[in-house]
Design a protein around this motif. Sequence first.
Motif, PDB file in Angstrom:
ATOM      1  N   MET A  69       0.757  -1.100  -0.073  1.00 26.38           N
ATOM      2  CA  MET A  69       0.029  -0.115   0.113  1.00 26.38           C
ATOM      3  C   MET A  69       0.986   1.238  -0.013  1.00 26.38           C
ATOM      4  SD  MET A  69      -3.171  -0.745   2.543  1.00 26.38           S
ATOM      5  CE  MET A  69      -3.029  -2.529   3.485  1.00 26.38           C
ATOM      6  N   PRO A  99      -2.469   3.607  -1.093  1.00 26.88           N
ATOM      7  CA  PRO A  99      -3.433   3.058  -0.695  1.00 26.88           C
ATOM      8  C   PRO A  99      -4.755   3.169  -1.271  1.00 26.88           C
ATOM      9  CG  PRO A  99      -3.061   5.075   0.575  1.00 26.88           C
ATOM     10  CD  PRO A  99      -1.925   4.906  -0.418  1.00 26.88           C
ATOM     11  N   ASP A 100      -4.845   3.993  -2.059  1.00 23.64           N
ATOM     12  CA  ASP A 100      -6.104   3.919  -3.074  1.00 23.64           C
ATOM     13  C   ASP A 100      -5.855   3.370  -4.491  1.00 23.64           C
ATOM     14  OD1 ASP A 100      -7.407   5.042  -0.936  1.00 23.64           O
ATOM     15  OD2 ASP A 100      -7.050   7.017  -1.606  1.00 23.64           O
ATOM     16  N   TRP A 137     -12.928  -1.053  -8.990  1.00 24.42           N
ATOM     17  CA  TRP A 137     -11.997  -0.008  -9.249  1.00 24.42           C
ATOM     18  C   TRP A 137     -10.865  -0.032 -10.400  1.00 24.42           C
ATOM     19  CZ3 TRP A 137     -12.284  -2.165  -4.028  1.00 24.42           C
ATOM     20  CH2 TRP A 137     -13.110  -1.448  -3.025  1.00 24.42           C
ATOM     21  N   LEU A 159     -16.387  -5.254   9.968  1.00 27.60           N
ATOM     22  CA  LEU A 159     -15.626  -3.907   9.631  1.00 27.60           C
ATOM     23  C   LEU A 159     -14.481  -4.295   9.659  1.00 27.60           C
ATOM     24  CD1 LEU A 159     -17.446  -0.904  11.781  1.00 27.60           C
ATOM     25  CD2 LEU A 159     -17.317  -1.314   9.254  1.00 27.60           C
ATOM     26  N   PRO A 160     -13.753  -4.132   8.392  1.00 29.51           N
ATOM     27  CA  PRO A 160     -12.151  -4.373   8.317  1.00 29.51           C
ATOM     28  C   PRO A 160     -11.261  -3.548   8.898  1.00 29.51           C
ATOM     29  CG  PRO A 160     -12.867  -3.753   6.114  1.00 29.51           C
ATOM     30  CD  PRO A 160     -14.192  -3.532   7.141  1.00 29.51           C
ATOM     31  N   ALA A 217      -7.300  -3.546   8.316  1.00 29.70           N
ATOM     32  CA  ALA A 217      -6.967  -3.126   6.780  1.00 29.70           C
ATOM     33  C   ALA A 217      -7.219  -1.639   6.878  1.00 29.70           C
ATOM     34  CB  ALA A 217      -7.636  -3.821   6.055  1.00 29.70           C
ATOM     35  N   LEU A 257      -4.598   0.559   8.278  1.00 29.37           N
ATOM     36  CA  LEU A 257      -3.496   0.784   7.709  1.00 29.37           C
ATOM     37  C   LEU A 257      -3.698   1.889   6.391  1.00 29.37           C
ATOM     38  CD1 LEU A 257      -2.402  -2.963   7.221  1.00 29.37           C
ATOM     39  CD2 LEU A 257      -1.167  -1.300   8.514  1.00 29.37           C
ATOM     40  N   ARG A 258      -4.842   1.669   5.645  1.00 31.58           N
ATOM     41  CA  ARG A 258      -5.057   2.853   4.616  1.00 31.58           C
ATOM     42  C   ARG A 258      -5.240   3.949   5.114  1.00 31.58           C
ATOM     43  NH1 ARG A 258      -9.893   1.724   1.252  1.00 31.58           N
ATOM     44  NH2 ARG A 258      -8.331   2.789  -0.394  1.00 31.58           N
ATOM     45  N   LEU A 270      -1.744   5.433   5.730  1.00 33.09           N
ATOM     46  CA  LEU A 270      -0.842   5.821   4.533  1.00 33.09           C
ATOM     47  C   LEU A 270      -1.898   6.989   3.706  1.00 33.09           C
ATOM     48  CD1 LEU A 270      -0.137   2.091   3.956  1.00 33.09           C
ATOM     49  CD2 LEU A 270       1.573   3.834   4.276  1.00 33.09           C
ATOM     50  N   GLY A 271      -2.805   7.537   4.052  1.00 35.01           N
ATOM     51  CA  GLY A 271      -3.229   8.652   3.459  1.00 35.01           C
ATOM     52  C   GLY A 271      -4.323   8.469   2.525  1.00 35.01           C
ATOM     53  N   SER A 272      -5.164   7.175   2.829  1.00 35.51           N
ATOM     54  CA  SER A 272      -6.375   6.826   2.100  1.00 35.51           C
ATOM     55  C   SER A 272      -7.396   8.056   1.857  1.00 35.51           C
ATOM     56  CB  SER A 272      -6.755   5.563   2.286  1.00 35.51           C
ATOM     57  OG  SER A 272      -8.093   5.322   1.890  1.00 35.51           O
ATOM     58  N   ALA A 273      -8.044   8.197   0.999  1.00 38.16           N
ATOM     59  CA  ALA A 273      -9.120   9.226   0.989  1.00 38.16           C
ATOM     60  C   ALA A 273     -10.340   8.695   1.718  1.00 38.16           C
ATOM     61  CB  ALA A 273      -9.452   9.596  -0.224  1.00 38.16           C
ATOM     62  N   ALA A 274     -10.741   7.544   1.701  1.00 41.13           N
ATOM     63  CA  ALA A 274     -11.843   6.801   2.141  1.00 41.13           C
ATOM     64  C   ALA A 274     -11.588   5.504   2.738  1.00 41.13           C
ATOM     65  CB  ALA A 274     -12.955   6.919   1.453  1.00 41.13           C
ATOM     66  N   PRO A 275     -10.864   5.379   3.847  1.00 44.05           N
ATOM     67  CA  PRO A 275     -10.118   4.083   4.257  1.00 44.05           C
ATOM     68  C   PRO A 275     -11.226   2.832   4.459  1.00 44.05           C
ATOM     69  CG  PRO A 275      -9.638   5.580   5.865  1.00 44.05           C
ATOM     70  CD  PRO A 275     -10.380   6.302   4.839  1.00 44.05           C
ATOM     71  N   PHE A 276     -12.487   3.124   4.702  1.00 39.13           N
ATOM     72  CA  PHE A 276     -13.521   2.090   4.789  1.00 39.13           C
ATOM     73  C   PHE A 276     -14.146   1.756   3.377  1.00 39.13           C
ATOM     74  CE2 PHE A 276     -12.751   2.572   9.233  1.00 39.13           C
ATOM     75  CZ  PHE A 276     -12.913   1.395   9.703  1.00 39.13           C
ATOM     76  N   ASP A 277     -13.814   2.395   2.301  1.00 38.20           N
ATOM     77  CA  ASP A 277     -14.557   2.023   1.179  1.00 38.20           C
ATOM     78  C   ASP A 277     -14.367   0.751   0.393  1.00 38.20           C
ATOM     79  OD1 ASP A 277     -12.143   2.188  -0.060  1.00 38.20           O
ATOM     80  OD2 ASP A 277     -12.683   3.793  -1.355  1.00 38.20           O
ATOM     81  N   ILE A 278     -13.280  -0.093   1.264  1.00 36.67           N
ATOM     82  CA  ILE A 278     -13.209  -1.276   0.762  1.00 36.67           C
ATOM     83  C   ILE A 278     -14.340  -2.487   1.407  1.00 36.67           C
ATOM     84  CG2 ILE A 278     -10.728  -1.204   0.196  1.00 36.67           C
ATOM     85  CD1 ILE A 278     -10.268  -2.245   3.223  1.00 36.67           C
TER      86      ILE A 278
END
Lengths: 173, 177
Positions: free
Chosen positions: A107, A112-113, A172, B131-132, B135, B138-139, B142-150
Amino acid sequence: MRVLGQLTVPLLILAAALGAAVKGVDIFDAMSAGAKKGLLILWGILPSLLVVFPAIRLLRASGLPELLGAALRPVFALLGVPEETGLLMLLRPLSGSGALAAATELMQRHGPDSLIGRTAAVMLGSSETSFYVIAVYFTAAGIRDDGRALPAALCADLVCFLASAWICRVLWG
Amino acid sequence: MFSILASLLLGNTAAAGSAVLEGVHDALRFAPELAAALCLWSAVTELLERSGVGADLARLLRPPLLRLFPRGAADPGTLAALSENLSANMLGLGNAATPAGIRAARGLARLQARSELNTLVVLNTASVQLLPTTAASLRASLGSAAPFDITPAVWVSSILSLLAGLVLIRLLNRAPS
């Protein structure tokens, strides 16, 4: 969808806090106990991060992944799984903290995205450390493993990896 | 060790030394942000647990458990341990899931429900988290825009692998050893 995604976290926290308030739970006490558990998790996985991160860097610097990747590319392409996740899939059933470190590295490197980052996160979030679970449960029950649980668990892991790669590609890709 | 051998064999030793240090540096730099996300989600999960969400979930899980563990579910103590194990797994409470799972495993062993013990083990090797949080933590760090969208993707993948595991162990349990 995007707005919903951004609202998930604040809404979840709000809902959890409201629910706890209604039930008369000591919110401060519960959250600080939870935060302590979070720190303990970090303490548990930090040594693995310190070993796996340099090991992956070293492995990449050696040039071996390119060789292996080139050799196995047709297999990964056929399965629709990003070849970068090979190490993660190999570690996942064996070591929980090793897999976590490998997923983190993916990641971090790809973002991450990114598709690879998301695939790594989904693989990590939808599987378990199968060998460890099997060992713990059979030992605790005091019954000898009859060799049926392991193949079923490993097949389930394989299905999990293929399904993770597939659903991420659909959503995605 | 394996990595060092590989770099020697392939003749890329020059990069090896700096790669190790960079790796350690990465891990340490990442730790504080990971701590923040892990603490936040552990705190929220603890709130949910103390609010009794786990007990509610355990009640909801009774019907499928009766089908998966007909012999184990006939014993009240084992049924309670089974539902506690599954509900803790679904909330991502690994610390609570394992002791309950071990109680359930001992109960099934006492009832000599060998094939149900196999089912319990496979159920625990397939993750069934609502709810993960790890994971997503971690996202987030690391700067994810929406960490829970997975989350929906994790559900799909978990359910498919859980079904595969349960079908397979059912078939294997029937096969003569």
